[in-house]
Design a protein around this motif. Structure first.
Motif, PDB file in Angstrom:
ATOM      1  N   PHE A 102      31.804  37.733  44.962  1.00  0.00           N
ATOM      2  CA  PHE A 102      32.700  38.796  45.414  1.00  0.00           C
ATOM      3  C   PHE A 102      32.158  39.349  46.725  1.00  0.00           C
ATOM      4  O   PHE A 102      31.014  39.085  47.112  1.00  0.00           O
ATOM      5  CB  PHE A 102      32.855  39.904  44.363  1.00  0.00           C
ATOM      6  N   ILE A 103      32.979  40.117  47.398  1.00  0.00           N
ATOM      7  CA  ILE A 103      32.667  40.629  48.733  1.00  0.00           C
ATOM      8  C   ILE A 103      32.393  42.125  48.656  1.00  0.00           C
ATOM      9  O   ILE A 103      33.052  42.854  47.909  1.00  0.00           O
ATOM     10  CB  ILE A 103      33.847  40.386  49.700  1.00  0.00           C
ATOM     11  N   ARG A 104      31.420  42.586  49.445  1.00  0.00           N
ATOM     12  CA  ARG A 104      31.206  44.018  49.621  1.00  0.00           C
ATOM     13  C   ARG A 104      31.300  44.371  51.103  1.00  0.00           C
ATOM     14  O   ARG A 104      31.003  43.553  51.975  1.00  0.00           O
ATOM     15  CB  ARG A 104      29.853  44.457  49.071  1.00  0.00           C
ATOM     16  N   VAL A 166      35.710  48.063  37.936  1.00  0.00           N
ATOM     17  CA  VAL A 166      35.687  46.602  38.052  1.00  0.00           C
ATOM     18  C   VAL A 166      36.649  45.968  37.055  1.00  0.00           C
ATOM     19  O   VAL A 166      36.903  44.766  37.125  1.00  0.00           O
ATOM     20  CB  VAL A 166      34.272  45.998  37.869  1.00  0.00           C
ATOM     21  N   ARG A 167      37.178  46.775  36.146  1.00  0.00           N
ATOM     22  CA  ARG A 167      38.099  46.256  35.120  1.00  0.00           C
ATOM     23  C   ARG A 167      39.511  46.804  35.297  1.00  0.00           C
ATOM     24  O   ARG A 167      40.304  46.798  34.365  1.00  0.00           O
ATOM     25  CB  ARG A 167      37.561  46.584  33.728  1.00  0.00           C
ATOM     26  N   HIS A 168      39.823  47.278  36.480  1.00  0.00           N
ATOM     27  CA  HIS A 168      41.162  47.808  36.731  1.00  0.00           C
ATOM     28  C   HIS A 168      42.209  46.706  36.855  1.00  0.00           C
ATOM     29  O   HIS A 168      43.394  46.981  36.822  1.00  0.00           O
ATOM     30  CB  HIS A 168      41.158  48.651  38.015  1.00  0.00           C
ATOM     31  N   VAL A 173      36.831  42.209  40.905  1.00  0.00           N
ATOM     32  CA  VAL A 173      35.952  43.363  40.734  1.00  0.00           C
ATOM     33  C   VAL A 173      35.811  44.155  42.032  1.00  0.00           C
ATOM     34  O   VAL A 173      35.027  45.094  42.100  1.00  0.00           O
ATOM     35  CB  VAL A 173      34.549  42.913  40.263  1.00  0.00           C
ATOM     36  N   THR A 174      36.599  43.796  43.042  1.00  0.00           N
ATOM     37  CA  THR A 174      36.413  44.357  44.376  1.00  0.00           C
ATOM     38  C   THR A 174      36.411  45.880  44.376  1.00  0.00           C
ATOM     39  O   THR A 174      35.564  46.518  45.003  1.00  0.00           O
ATOM     40  CB  THR A 174      37.510  43.835  45.323  1.00  0.00           C
ATOM     41  N   ASN A 178      32.984  48.605  45.825  1.00  0.00           N
ATOM     42  CA  ASN A 178      33.058  48.974  47.237  1.00  0.00           C
ATOM     43  C   ASN A 178      33.279  50.457  47.510  1.00  0.00           C
ATOM     44  O   ASN A 178      33.723  50.825  48.591  1.00  0.00           O
ATOM     45  CB  ASN A 178      34.145  48.139  47.924  1.00  0.00           C
ATOM     46  N   TRP A 179      32.946  51.301  46.555  1.00  0.00           N
ATOM     47  CA  TRP A 179      33.020  52.739  46.827  1.00  0.00           C
ATOM     48  C   TRP A 179      32.019  53.094  47.924  1.00  0.00           C
ATOM     49  O   TRP A 179      30.875  52.629  47.927  1.00  0.00           O
ATOM     50  CB  TRP A 179      32.712  53.532  45.566  1.00  0.00           C
TER      51      TRP A 179
END
Length: 284
Positions: A102-104, A166-168, A173-174, A178-179
């Motif tokens: 995943f990307i941050r 991450v479970r929305h 999980v982006t 990334n907050w």
């Protein structure tokens, strides 16, 4: 020698880390605006020569640590990369044949000694201690046998996560990763010169001095060389790119009941040969 990015007098600098503070070097190299430019131009040895014999320019207490590479093109994180982490999911599945990624975004990280931010939308702020590698020599479809030659430096990461976010959605999980200011990176870059710096080193995360995570990179399901080879198959890696290599078992979500970070907590991530990344926790 270690190199860091820091802010003093309202301006961002980079320099060499020394006992008691920093030796500022960025003013000497206007052609290299950030450590990303230094990396792209294979400039660590030049910085080291410039720092020799120099006095501190910024003593401890008069600067703020920033993330070491403030402007990476991309930050790619590897998930579920230790055997016990795979077992934590309790889904009965064997280790997957390929890594989860995943990307941050850079603004989701703060530097050493800056508190992580717990947002008002959720209390489920969690920690993940990891080693991050910084790409020095870019490339596409890099062979695994050559992959470690593409590393410029190592640093540490607390890959802070808002667990319920991450479970929305079903498959990504982006939004939980990334907050703004939810994770940390640093304190500095350790130039990479030997495979022994990453192939099998100890990694530990502590909360208020209590060891929560502890493992060795030699137990990774997907070693760092394979990470570089796999990721470079689908995207071109460029100097300054960061790969966050995976966290051991023991994050707060896996306790029963879960143990979330709260204001006043102190999280430390430590790895052999790199150092300690330390951050408190505050509410936004």
């Amino acid at each position: 020698m270690r190199f860091a990015t820091f802010t003093a007098d309202g301006r961002q600098h980079y320099g060499a880390v020394a006992d008691g503070g920093m030796i500022g070097l960025s003013d000497d190299f206007p052609q290299w605006k950030t450590l990303r430019d230094v990396i792209e131009n294979d400039g660590f040895s030049t910085l080291e020569d410039a720092a020799k014999g120099r006095a501190l320019s910024h003593p401890d207490g008069c600067f703020r640590w920033d993330i070491p590479v403030p402007n990476p093109e991309k930050i790619i994180c590897v998930g579920v990369n230790f055997p016990d982490r795979n077992a934590e999911y309790k889904d009965g599945q064997d280790a997957p044949p390929n890594m989860s990624l995943f990307i941050r975004f850079p603004r989701s990280f703060v530097g050493h000694e800056t508190p992580l931010t717990r947002p008002p939308e959720t209390p489920q702020l969690d920690y993940e201690g990891e080693i991050a590698i910084v790409i020095g020599k870019g490339g596409r479809r890099i062979a695994q046998a050559d992959a470690l030659d593409h590393i410029a430096a190592l640093t540490l990461c607390n890959e802070g996560t808002l667990r319920d976010w991450v479970r929305h959605a079903k498959f990504n999980v982006t939004q939980g990763k990334n907050w703004d200011g939810s994770g940390a990176m640093g304190p500095w870059l350790v130039p990479f010169t030997n495979p022994d710096q990453i192939v099998d080193v100890g990694l530990e995360a502590r909360v208020n001095g209590d060891v929560r995570q502890k493992d060795r990179t030699g137990r990774m399901l997907f070693p760092v060389a394979r990470q570089i080879a796999y990721i470079s198959t689908f995207t071109t890696l460029v100097p300054g790119d960061i790969i966050v290599t995976g966290t051991p078992t023991g994050a707060g979500a896996r306790f029963d009941p879960p143990i979330w970070l709260v204001p006043g907590d102190v999280v430390e991530v430590e790895a052999q040969g790199i150092g300690i990344l330390r951050n408190g926790v505050i509410d936004e």
